[in-house]
Design a protein around this motif. Sequence first.
Motif, PDB file in Angstrom:
ATOM      1  N   ILE A 236      -0.534   6.492   4.922  1.00  0.00           N
ATOM      2  CA  ILE A 236       0.549   5.867   4.180  1.00  0.00           C
ATOM      3  C   ILE A 236       1.339   4.906   5.070  1.00  0.00           C
ATOM      4  CG2 ILE A 236       2.195   7.708   4.674  1.00  0.00           C
ATOM      5  CD1 ILE A 236       1.821   5.800   1.370  1.00  0.00           C
ATOM      6  N   VAL A 237       1.388   5.183   6.381  1.00  0.00           N
ATOM      7  CA  VAL A 237       2.069   4.281   7.310  1.00  0.00           C
ATOM      8  C   VAL A 237       1.308   2.953   7.406  1.00  0.00           C
ATOM      9  CG1 VAL A 237       2.840   4.013   9.695  1.00  0.00           C
ATOM     10  CG2 VAL A 237       3.048   6.227   8.561  1.00  0.00           C
ATOM     11  N   ALA A 238      -0.003   3.019   7.420  1.00  0.00           N
ATOM     12  CA  ALA A 238      -0.794   1.786   7.439  1.00  0.00           C
ATOM     13  C   ALA A 238      -0.538   0.967   6.173  1.00  0.00           C
ATOM     14  CB  ALA A 238      -2.283   2.124   7.559  1.00  0.00           C
ATOM     15  N   GLY A 239      -0.477   1.630   5.021  1.00  0.00           N
ATOM     16  CA  GLY A 239      -0.168   0.906   3.798  1.00  0.00           C
ATOM     17  C   GLY A 239       1.223   0.301   3.813  1.00  0.00           C
ATOM     18  N   LEU A 240       2.191   1.040   4.342  1.00  0.00           N
ATOM     19  CA  LEU A 240       3.554   0.498   4.436  1.00  0.00           C
ATOM     20  C   LEU A 240       3.621  -0.687   5.388  1.00  0.00           C
ATOM     21  CD1 LEU A 240       5.744   3.734   4.478  1.00  0.00           C
ATOM     22  CD2 LEU A 240       5.721   1.940   2.733  1.00  0.00           C
ATOM     23  N   PHE A 241       2.848  -0.646   6.484  1.00  0.00           N
ATOM     24  CA  PHE A 241       2.837  -1.748   7.448  1.00  0.00           C
ATOM     25  C   PHE A 241       2.317  -3.038   6.795  1.00  0.00           C
ATOM     26  CE2 PHE A 241       0.136  -4.111  10.475  1.00  0.00           C
ATOM     27  CZ  PHE A 241       1.141  -4.631  11.277  1.00  0.00           C
ATOM     28  N   ILE A 242       1.210  -2.943   6.066  1.00  0.00           N
ATOM     29  CA  ILE A 242       0.669  -4.139   5.404  1.00  0.00           C
ATOM     30  C   ILE A 242       1.606  -4.581   4.272  1.00  0.00           C
ATOM     31  CG2 ILE A 242      -1.265  -5.031   4.081  1.00  0.00           C
ATOM     32  CD1 ILE A 242      -1.839  -4.626   7.043  1.00  0.00           C
ATOM     33  N   TYR A 243       2.200  -3.634   3.576  1.00  0.00           N
ATOM     34  CA  TYR A 243       3.114  -3.991   2.482  1.00  0.00           C
ATOM     35  C   TYR A 243       4.348  -4.735   3.014  1.00  0.00           C
ATOM     36  CZ  TYR A 243       6.267  -3.406  -1.490  1.00  0.00           C
ATOM     37  OH  TYR A 243       7.159  -3.642  -2.515  1.00  0.00           O
ATOM     38  N   ALA A 244       4.880  -4.272   4.164  1.00  0.00           N
ATOM     39  CA  ALA A 244       6.089  -4.902   4.703  1.00  0.00           C
ATOM     40  C   ALA A 244       5.802  -6.207   5.420  1.00  0.00           C
ATOM     41  CB  ALA A 244       6.779  -3.922   5.668  1.00  0.00           C
ATOM     42  N   SER A 245       4.661  -6.283   6.114  1.00  0.00           N
ATOM     43  CA  SER A 245       4.395  -7.463   6.928  1.00  0.00           C
ATOM     44  C   SER A 245       3.640  -8.551   6.191  1.00  0.00           C
ATOM     45  CB  SER A 245       3.600  -7.049   8.180  1.00  0.00           C
ATOM     46  OG  SER A 245       2.362  -6.467   7.793  1.00  0.00           O
ATOM     47  N   VAL A 246       2.707  -8.199   5.346  1.00  0.00           N
ATOM     48  CA  VAL A 246       1.852  -9.200   4.683  1.00  0.00           C
ATOM     49  C   VAL A 246       2.380  -9.550   3.296  1.00  0.00           C
ATOM     50  CG1 VAL A 246      -0.490  -9.666   3.852  1.00  0.00           C
ATOM     51  CG2 VAL A 246      -0.148  -8.437   6.000  1.00  0.00           C
ATOM     52  N   ALA A 259      -5.394  -5.023   0.416  1.00  0.00           N
ATOM     53  CA  ALA A 259      -5.921  -3.657   0.548  1.00  0.00           C
ATOM     54  C   ALA A 259      -6.960  -3.569   1.658  1.00  0.00           C
ATOM     55  CB  ALA A 259      -6.527  -3.218  -0.787  1.00  0.00           C
ATOM     56  N   SER A 260      -7.765  -4.618   1.832  1.00  0.00           N
ATOM     57  CA  SER A 260      -8.758  -4.618   2.917  1.00  0.00           C
ATOM     58  C   SER A 260      -8.088  -4.599   4.277  1.00  0.00           C
ATOM     59  CB  SER A 260      -9.661  -5.845   2.783  1.00  0.00           C
ATOM     60  OG  SER A 260     -10.321  -5.843   1.540  1.00  0.00           O
ATOM     61  N   LEU A 261      -6.974  -5.313   4.417  1.00  0.00           N
ATOM     62  CA  LEU A 261      -6.244  -5.279   5.685  1.00  0.00           C
ATOM     63  C   LEU A 261      -5.717  -3.871   5.979  1.00  0.00           C
ATOM     64  CD1 LEU A 261      -4.232  -8.636   5.492  1.00  0.00           C
ATOM     65  CD2 LEU A 261      -6.348  -8.167   6.753  1.00  0.00           C
ATOM     66  N   ALA A 262      -5.184  -3.221   4.954  1.00  0.00           N
ATOM     67  CA  ALA A 262      -4.695  -1.851   5.149  1.00  0.00           C
ATOM     68  C   ALA A 262      -5.833  -0.900   5.504  1.00  0.00           C
ATOM     69  CB  ALA A 262      -3.980  -1.371   3.887  1.00  0.00           C
ATOM     70  N   ILE A 263      -6.990  -1.077   4.869  1.00  0.00           N
ATOM     71  CA  ILE A 263      -8.147  -0.235   5.203  1.00  0.00           C
ATOM     72  C   ILE A 263      -8.624  -0.518   6.618  1.00  0.00           C
ATOM     73  CG2 ILE A 263     -10.536   0.231   4.577  1.00  0.00           C
ATOM     74  CD1 ILE A 263      -9.792  -0.288   1.680  1.00  0.00           C
ATOM     75  N   SER A 264      -8.551  -1.782   7.047  1.00  0.00           N
ATOM     76  CA  SER A 264      -8.981  -2.130   8.410  1.00  0.00           C
ATOM     77  C   SER A 264      -8.115  -1.442   9.450  1.00  0.00           C
ATOM     78  CB  SER A 264      -8.926  -3.651   8.593  1.00  0.00           C
ATOM     79  OG  SER A 264      -9.766  -4.307   7.664  1.00  0.00           O
ATOM     80  N   LEU A 332      -2.925   2.148  -2.532  1.00  0.00           N
ATOM     81  CA  LEU A 332      -1.921   2.428  -3.564  1.00  0.00           C
ATOM     82  C   LEU A 332      -0.736   1.475  -3.457  1.00  0.00           C
ATOM     83  CD1 LEU A 332      -1.110   4.422  -5.844  1.00  0.00           C
ATOM     84  CD2 LEU A 332       0.018   5.796  -4.099  1.00  0.00           C
ATOM     85  N   LEU A 333      -0.417   1.039  -2.237  1.00  0.00           N
ATOM     86  CA  LEU A 333       0.726   0.151  -2.031  1.00  0.00           C
ATOM     87  C   LEU A 333       0.350  -1.315  -1.947  1.00  0.00           C
ATOM     88  CD1 LEU A 333       2.570   2.253   0.699  1.00  0.00           C
ATOM     89  CD2 LEU A 333       3.056   2.166  -1.744  1.00  0.00           C
ATOM     90  N   THR A 334      -0.917  -1.620  -1.772  1.00  0.00           N
ATOM     91  CA  THR A 334      -1.287  -3.003  -1.459  1.00  0.00           C
ATOM     92  C   THR A 334      -2.221  -3.666  -2.462  1.00  0.00           C
ATOM     93  OG1 THR A 334      -3.074  -2.102  -0.085  1.00  0.00           O
ATOM     94  CG2 THR A 334      -0.998  -2.661   1.014  1.00  0.00           C
ATOM     95  N   SER A 335      -2.972  -2.892  -3.247  1.00  0.00           N
ATOM     96  CA  SER A 335      -3.971  -3.521  -4.123  1.00  0.00           C
ATOM     97  C   SER A 335      -3.489  -3.724  -5.544  1.00  0.00           C
ATOM     98  CB  SER A 335      -5.248  -2.664  -4.137  1.00  0.00           C
ATOM     99  OG  SER A 335      -4.995  -1.430  -4.780  1.00  0.00           O
ATOM    100  N   GLY A 336      -2.457  -2.995  -5.975  1.00  0.00           N
ATOM    101  CA  GLY A 336      -2.048  -3.082  -7.368  1.00  0.00           C
ATOM    102  C   GLY A 336      -2.983  -2.293  -8.261  1.00  0.00           C
ATOM    103  N   PHE A 337      -2.728  -2.352  -9.561  1.00  0.00           N
ATOM    104  CA  PHE A 337      -3.561  -1.612 -10.510  1.00  0.00           C
ATOM    105  C   PHE A 337      -3.921  -2.505 -11.686  1.00  0.00           C
ATOM    106  CE2 PHE A 337      -4.174   0.974 -14.316  1.00  0.00           C
ATOM    107  CZ  PHE A 337      -5.164   1.831 -13.878  1.00  0.00           C
ATOM    108  N   THR A 338      -5.164  -2.461 -12.086  1.00  0.00           N
ATOM    109  CA  THR A 338      -5.642  -3.187 -13.255  1.00  0.00           C
ATOM    110  C   THR A 338      -6.753  -2.386 -13.910  1.00  0.00           C
ATOM    111  OG1 THR A 338      -6.662  -5.242 -14.016  1.00  0.00           O
ATOM    112  CG2 THR A 338      -7.278  -4.481 -11.836  1.00  0.00           C
ATOM    113  N   ALA A 339      -6.851  -2.520 -15.216  1.00  0.00           N
ATOM    114  CA  ALA A 339      -7.914  -1.839 -15.951  1.00  0.00           C
ATOM    115  C   ALA A 339      -9.113  -2.736 -16.187  1.00  0.00           C
ATOM    116  CB  ALA A 339      -7.385  -1.337 -17.299  1.00  0.00           C
ATOM    117  N   GLY A 340      -9.028  -4.016 -15.762  1.00  0.00           N
ATOM    118  CA  GLY A 340     -10.120  -4.955 -15.974  1.00  0.00           C
ATOM    119  C   GLY A 340     -10.841  -5.266 -14.675  1.00  0.00           C
TER     120      GLY A 340
END
Length: 462
Positions: A236-246, A259-264, A332-340
């Motif tokens: 979750i810290v990695a997700g917060l880092f990408i969310y705050a910085s990118v 999301a790929s940056l957070a996974i990296s 969860l914090l960086t990719s968003g959600f879509t049903a399509g």
Amino acid sequence: MTEIIQAPKGAPSALPAGRRERLVQAAPTSPSDPSEGGSGTVLPLLERESEPRRGPEVRRVNGMRISDLLAIVGAGLASLAVTATIFAQLAPVSGPIAFAAVFYVMFLVFYALLVAVEESAAVVRDRVVSAAIHTLAFVVVATLVFVVAFSVVRASKALPHWNLYTQDMSLTGPLDPLSSGGVLHAIAGSLIQISIALVITVPLGLTTALFLTEVPGPFARFVRTIVEAMTALPSIVAGLFIYASVILVLGVDKSGFAASLAISVMMLPIMIRSADVVLRLVPATLKEASIGLGAGQWQTVWRVVLPTSRSGLVTAIILATARGIGETSPVLLTSGFTAGLNLDPLHGPMISLPLAIFEFVKSPEPNMIARGFGAAAVLMFLVLALFVIARVIGAQTVASRERRAERIRRIGSLLGAGAARLATLTAPARSRASDLSERFIPTHPAPQEFPVFPVPPEKDPS
């Protein structure tokens, strides 16, 4: 009384000639022998003849004696009876977990007692520790099998529907049956995100691992310490880092690229750490031989170190991929959600399989929960496929590539010979067909040319 005669080297034997022929040499004498004879201990042949003849030893396939098997079975039956007595008469406890724990403790106690009847204390400790280690290994394997089997069984309602793999959820609601909707958008999102993450982490991680191994020094030790600390970084810290910085600072939208940056961030320390350990296992003699033959350091790395450790490096990539493709908190914090379905990683939200599972199982509808377990089964199959592909690539050697090229050449030569043979067999038939066509099919006369009449010149109206 057994007569043992030991004579120094070179000393004449005092035995009569008849008995001298009946002596045999039992074993050579060591240099530290007090006799210092060097001729060895001589035993009479009568002593060997008095020993009972033994038949050929029975080969043991599994390495377990019948007494060991009886001790295990007896300890199991005794522990089962004592545990049942304790649960029924003595202790006010119940439940399968408590029963299994008491049974296991009593099994170790009875097993140690049964082994101690015939064996020494060291053997008893060895048997008990061996039983404990085998039990832990069984628990690990049983846990893995239970997790996989439970997910597949719960997903059995959704997996047979082909639309699960070919449709998204843009036109499907929570109350719709399982014959509508699927996780195609999540599968595509996971593949796109993990591909971008691999493009970022593989060169960066392998280069960093080579730097730590080939260029040792204070800075390399500092980098290794940081990498080891990042291995335990919460996702979750990695997700917060990408969310705050990118996303907040740079203004990038929630997308597959973010999301790929957070996974990296999650994959990179695992890949560096694993590759560093693998590269340090390369024997130094290989590097010294390469440098002694005149190669430079980076030529040695390219031609000796990397080919030698290729299988281990592939394993490092597999570990990092398995960690990244199953992460939920960063996406969860960086990719968003879509049903399509969204195939553009730079614009718009992009969902992945872990996030789809999280969203599906939150719903109280049974069909949505079944879709969630179906997505979990698809994710496990996807990881298994990536694992198999990586192992096949990593297992290739120079000899295997030569054998594959030789098989391809043989198949090509066989196909060429078959084509030539087929042409030879069909040549008479083709010649007869051409003769028949020339005989029975009339040839059309050449088209007659129509006469061209001269066009009179137009008169000048003036």
